[in-house]
Design a protein around this motif. Structure first.
Motif, PDB file in Angstrom:
ATOM      1  N   THR A   2       1.132  -1.196  -0.053  1.00 53.17           N
ATOM      2  CA  THR A   2       0.040   0.099   0.139  1.00 53.17           C
ATOM      3  C   THR A   2       0.938   1.173  -0.093  1.00 53.17           C
ATOM      4  O   THR A   2       1.846   1.276   0.659  1.00 53.17           O
ATOM      5  N   LEU A  66      -4.243   6.984  -2.637  1.00 47.80           N
ATOM      6  CA  LEU A  66      -3.835   5.732  -2.087  1.00 47.80           C
ATOM      7  C   LEU A  66      -3.981   4.588  -3.017  1.00 47.80           C
ATOM      8  O   LEU A  66      -4.957   4.611  -3.718  1.00 47.80           O
ATOM      9  N   GLY A  70      -4.785  -2.233   0.410  1.00 46.56           N
ATOM     10  CA  GLY A  70      -5.238  -2.113   1.820  1.00 46.56           C
ATOM     11  C   GLY A  70      -5.637  -0.761   1.928  1.00 46.56           C
ATOM     12  O   GLY A  70      -5.349   0.339   1.507  1.00 46.56           O
ATOM     13  N   TYR A  71      -6.557  -0.700   3.031  1.00 44.47           N
ATOM     14  CA  TYR A  71      -6.993   0.926   3.564  1.00 44.47           C
ATOM     15  C   TYR A  71      -5.888   1.234   4.546  1.00 44.47           C
ATOM     16  O   TYR A  71      -5.090   0.490   4.990  1.00 44.47           O
ATOM     17  N   CYS A  72      -6.272   2.497   5.000  1.00 43.20           N
ATOM     18  CA  CYS A  72      -5.415   3.047   5.851  1.00 43.20           C
ATOM     19  C   CYS A  72      -6.335   3.889   6.672  1.00 43.20           C
ATOM     20  O   CYS A  72      -7.181   4.590   6.342  1.00 43.20           O
ATOM     21  N   ARG A  96     -10.759   6.825   7.686  1.00 40.76           N
ATOM     22  CA  ARG A  96     -10.319   5.851   7.018  1.00 40.76           C
ATOM     23  C   ARG A  96     -10.098   6.092   5.513  1.00 40.76           C
ATOM     24  O   ARG A  96     -10.953   6.878   4.868  1.00 40.76           O
ATOM     25  N   MET A  97      -9.314   5.583   5.008  1.00 36.82           N
ATOM     26  CA  MET A  97      -8.901   5.940   3.349  1.00 36.82           C
ATOM     27  C   MET A  97      -8.754   4.483   2.505  1.00 36.82           C
ATOM     28  O   MET A  97      -8.021   3.716   3.193  1.00 36.82           O
ATOM     29  N   HIS A  98      -9.464   4.494   1.577  1.00 36.26           N
ATOM     30  CA  HIS A  98      -9.536   3.085   0.760  1.00 36.26           C
ATOM     31  C   HIS A  98      -8.723   3.478  -0.572  1.00 36.26           C
ATOM     32  O   HIS A  98      -8.401   4.494  -1.098  1.00 36.26           O
ATOM     33  N   PRO A  99      -8.080   2.191  -1.075  1.00 38.09           N
ATOM     34  CA  PRO A  99      -7.563   2.409  -2.465  1.00 38.09           C
ATOM     35  C   PRO A  99      -8.296   3.114  -3.421  1.00 38.09           C
ATOM     36  O   PRO A  99      -9.592   2.778  -3.422  1.00 38.09           O
ATOM     37  N   ASP A 101      -8.796   6.380  -3.188  1.00 36.04           N
ATOM     38  CA  ASP A 101      -9.256   7.660  -2.471  1.00 36.04           C
ATOM     39  C   ASP A 101      -8.096   8.726  -2.683  1.00 36.04           C
ATOM     40  O   ASP A 101      -6.920   8.275  -2.631  1.00 36.04           O
ATOM     41  N   HIS A 164     -12.206   4.835  14.271  1.00 33.88           N
ATOM     42  CA  HIS A 164     -11.999   5.990  13.327  1.00 33.88           C
ATOM     43  C   HIS A 164     -13.223   6.915  13.679  1.00 33.88           C
ATOM     44  O   HIS A 164     -14.172   6.705  14.320  1.00 33.88           O
TER      45      HIS A 164
END
Length: 321
Positions: A2, A66, A70-72, A96-99, A101, A164
């Motif tokens: 990621t 991103l 995986g998210y972060c 939360r941030m997803h691929p 984003d 979160h």
């Protein structure tokens, strides 16, 4: 893996942590974040150790996509506006941030610097024990340079589950408008009573020659009584040198480690975060305090900060549904 794809780097965005210590005798300054308060809060919001590397950005922030599998979780501190996929994104709160984003940090509202922390930190190898970027020596960070368009910034695995949506109190050092406090010396005897009084009573302006290495100030020149050269000795964060033109230079984190101009005073550590949030054109005044007072102020600030961080970590790392 990621990682962040840098769409736009902002004006000056570098990877920084708590600093690179133990090498000043070899000419390597500590670097590290200029606002320890905002940095510590950003890390606490994502469950990181207080010294975990983060992106420090100046005046305008980066735009990052991103990528990977995986998210972060992330947080942004400092007085900036930000968007996540073009929707407003609150600062001093974790998200939360997803691929796919895109996080965009826009212009500063007040102060000069902000911080972006990621849960787990960035997977960048330390150099001399730190990931902090020292640009003029090309040490640390992303190949020793500020973020650039097209850079890939790998994200380390998340170490803890994170709740979160947790918010933190906004602590903005730039909002404290009182004089920046200093202790005299170590070469204040190179200036007479009139020069020392002028140093404390006038209002200086930060010149455009301000960066992570040092701040040049503009004001009424200070006269030396013993000349403006000394045998070079150590310079620390906050050292205020007075060169031949009589205009002060405040040493910052990427400073040279020794210098040959007399130092009239030194900014106390408790006020360095506020100094780090200043930008060209800002006014600055000084107030002298004793060494004992400076130590009390630092210990008091750290005690309050430790309490706030402990309470915040308890919320962030609590068991979440």
């Amino acid at each position: 893996m990621t990682y962040f794809d840098v769409i736009s780097p902002g004006l000056l965005s570098t990877l920084q942590d708590g600093g690179r210590f133990g090498y000043e005798d070899k000419g390597v300054p500590p670097s590290g974040v200029l606002d320890e308060l905002s940095f510590a809060i950003a890390n606490a919001l994502v469950g990181n150790h207080p010294g975990t590397g983060a992106i420090e950005f100046t005046l305008t922030g980066p735009s990052l996509r991103l990528c990977g599998d995986g998210y972060c979780f992330f947080s942004v501190t400092g007085d900036f506006s930000a968007t996540l996929n073009d929707a407003p994104c609150a600062t001093y709160q974790n998200h939360r941030m997803h691929p796919g984003d895109i996080l965009s940090i826009q212009r500063v509202i007040s102060g000069a610097r902000g911080y972006l922390s990621i849960s787990g930190g960035f997977a960048v190898p330390p150099v001399l024990g730190s990931v902090s970027t020292l640009m003029r020596a090309q040490l640390g960070g992303v190949n020793g340079h500020p973020l650039r368009k097209g850079d890939r910034l790998p994200i380390a695995p998340q170490r803890h589950s994170v709740c979160h949506g947790v918010r933190a109190e906004r602590i903005l050092p730039q909002m404290e408008k009182r004089a920046v406090r200093v202790v005299w010396g170590p070469q204040d005897d190179y200036f007479d009573d009139e020069a020392r009084a002028s140093f404390l009573t006038q209002t200086y302006t930060l010149s455009p020659q301000c960066d992570r290495m040092g701040y040049r100030l503009k004001g009424s020149p200070l006269a030396h009584v013993k000349g403006f050269n000394i045998i070079s000795d150590a310079i620390c964060a906050g050292s205020i040198q007075i060169p031949g033109d009589g205009q002060p230079i405040v040493a910052m984190n990427d400073r040279q480690t020794t210098g040959g101009y007399p130092k009239i005073a030194t900014v106390i550590r408790a006020d360095l975060a506020r100094l780090g949030q200043m930008k060209p054109g800002d006014p600055i005044r000084f107030e002298a305090v004793s060494v004992e007072k400076a130590e009390d102020l630092w210990q008091g600030r750290q005690k309050i900060l430790a309490q706030k961080l402990a309470a915040l970590n308890k919320k962030v790392l609590a068991a979440c549904p």
